[in-house]
Write a protein that holds these residues in place. Sequence first.
Motif, PDB file in Angstrom:
ATOM      1  N   ALA A  91       3.473   5.603 -12.511  1.00 41.83           N
ATOM      2  CA  ALA A  91       3.067   6.380 -11.332  1.00 41.83           C
ATOM      3  C   ALA A  91       1.546   6.443 -11.192  1.00 41.83           C
ATOM      4  O   ALA A  91       1.043   6.775 -10.111  1.00 41.83           O
ATOM      5  N   THR A  92       0.806   6.111 -12.258  1.00 41.47           N
ATOM      6  CA  THR A  92      -0.654   6.059 -12.143  1.00 41.47           C
ATOM      7  C   THR A  92      -1.099   4.732 -11.538  1.00 41.47           C
ATOM      8  O   THR A  92      -2.266   4.596 -11.146  1.00 41.47           O
ATOM      9  N   ARG A 100      13.476  11.850 -10.888  1.00 48.26           N
ATOM     10  CA  ARG A 100      12.901  10.649 -10.272  1.00 48.26           C
ATOM     11  C   ARG A 100      13.817   9.437 -10.421  1.00 48.26           C
ATOM     12  O   ARG A 100      13.721   8.478  -9.653  1.00 48.26           O
ATOM     13  N   ASP A 140       0.823  -1.207   0.000  1.00 50.93           N
ATOM     14  CA  ASP A 140       0.000   0.000   0.000  1.00 50.93           C
ATOM     15  C   ASP A 140       0.860   1.261   0.000  1.00 50.93           C
ATOM     16  O   ASP A 140       0.379   2.349  -0.306  1.00 50.93           O
ATOM     17  N   GLY A 141       2.129   1.089   0.361  1.00 55.57           N
ATOM     18  CA  GLY A 141       3.024   2.236   0.424  1.00 55.57           C
ATOM     19  C   GLY A 141       3.837   2.384  -0.841  1.00 55.57           C
ATOM     20  O   GLY A 141       3.690   1.629  -1.804  1.00 55.57           O
ATOM     21  N   PRO A 142       4.707   3.376  -0.883  1.00 54.12           N
ATOM     22  CA  PRO A 142       5.559   3.567  -2.057  1.00 54.12           C
ATOM     23  C   PRO A 142       6.574   2.440  -2.193  1.00 54.12           C
ATOM     24  O   PRO A 142       7.001   1.843  -1.199  1.00 54.12           O
ATOM     25  N   MET A 187       0.987   2.984  -9.111  1.00 47.78           N
ATOM     26  CA  MET A 187       1.603   2.764  -7.805  1.00 47.78           C
ATOM     27  C   MET A 187       2.289   4.035  -7.335  1.00 47.78           C
ATOM     28  O   MET A 187       2.567   4.943  -8.122  1.00 47.78           O
ATOM     29  N   ARG A 188       2.569   4.091  -6.045  1.00 43.83           N
ATOM     30  CA  ARG A 188       3.367   5.187  -5.487  1.00 43.83           C
ATOM     31  C   ARG A 188       4.833   4.802  -5.581  1.00 43.83           C
ATOM     32  O   ARG A 188       5.233   3.706  -5.166  1.00 43.83           O
ATOM     33  N   LEU A 189       5.633   5.689  -6.118  1.00 44.28           N
ATOM     34  CA  LEU A 189       7.042   5.390  -6.367  1.00 44.28           C
ATOM     35  C   LEU A 189       7.919   5.960  -5.264  1.00 44.28           C
ATOM     36  O   LEU A 189       7.816   7.138  -4.916  1.00 44.28           O
ATOM     37  N   SER A 190       8.804   5.129  -4.731  1.00 44.56           N
ATOM     38  CA  SER A 190       9.790   5.621  -3.766  1.00 44.56           C
ATOM     39  C   SER A 190      11.083   6.029  -4.470  1.00 44.56           C
ATOM     40  O   SER A 190      11.947   6.681  -3.882  1.00 44.56           O
TER      41      SER A 190
END
Length: 368
Positions: A187-188, A216, A122-124, A190-193
């Motif tokens: 990026a649409t 990025r 659920d996180g980046p 998932m959240r990218l770290s």
Amino acid sequence: MNYLDEVKTHVLLHGRAQGIDAAECRRVLGTIRTLEDDEHGWASRWTAEASKYRERGRALDAIARDNLARFPFAATEMQENASARAVFEFGKWARSSGVAENLAVEYNGSRTTAWFGSVDTDGPAPLVVVLGGIVSPKEQWGRLLPHFRKLGIAAVVIDLPGVGAHRSALYGPDSEGYVSAVVDAAATRMRLSGVYGLAMSFGGTVMLRAAAADPRIRGVVAVGSPTQYTFVDPWVQKAMPAITRRTLESVTGAQDLPSLLPELALDRQHLGRLMIPVHYIRSLRDEIVPTADANVLIAHLARAAVVDFDDVHGSPHHADAVRMRSLSALLEMIRPGSLSARTLSAVLMAGERVSLVSPVDLGRRVPA
């Protein structure tokens, strides 16, 4: 060496990269008499091999041989068919196995697709963008996706513009924009770290140019990638194998290749903006990219690391070691100091110390 023999020589690297052993490659190559579409033609013989594996239900093995059938680029009807079949069959395998899904990418007013492998979080999460060169389509590298997923790393495999199914654009001075477009599309989902590049040959040049423009991208591993001399030195270009020159003409659409090549190089502006770690794997007997191209990175980048293998372009005789080096570098960029990164690094350092007596050559790091 005539052109057919040159193609046979260069295909060995790409066969090995897809798990085809040298003995099988040489057996099939021994039956090929021409690059035309006939009984003893290139595409005919490799397509026949692909069919055998497809009948046994070995999808990835069949796809690998269809990829070789269209090598180095689709110039005949049978090669076009093999290329389309590899894309279609990879899509079936990816969907049925749950390994990857189509990622639609908008780039320069056109639309193309990539293969995207997500991770359960659920996180980046980190994203690795895998980019082949001018002869290797994304389906060749798609077999890497399950390995990244096991490591908890999202990954996307893409075609260089002009390569494989990416025919809506050509390889040119603005191709690095495609990498950023891929990141936008990912990026649409998932959240990218952070974004990291793993790129081969000319794909590495494009990835480095993209990294110079897109903050990025936080690290790049490049394998046998040209930087400057390949593009600007007429003596290097004169010695360029015919297969490289013809493929470049195909994927760029250039009528005057020598005039276009300088526009594809990494210039001082690109180099001046590359503040990220860059790990470069160099082949000391590379017949396409001179060793001086890696020296450009050593001279201009504060965070460049170069590892040498005594081999030809792509280091086909050190495929396992190249994979270890690439994975180790990526893990150190993504998760510095992690157990997996430290373990791989320790193995590689030990391999360097015992290289004179070890049966496995793990390459030599060039002193900074």
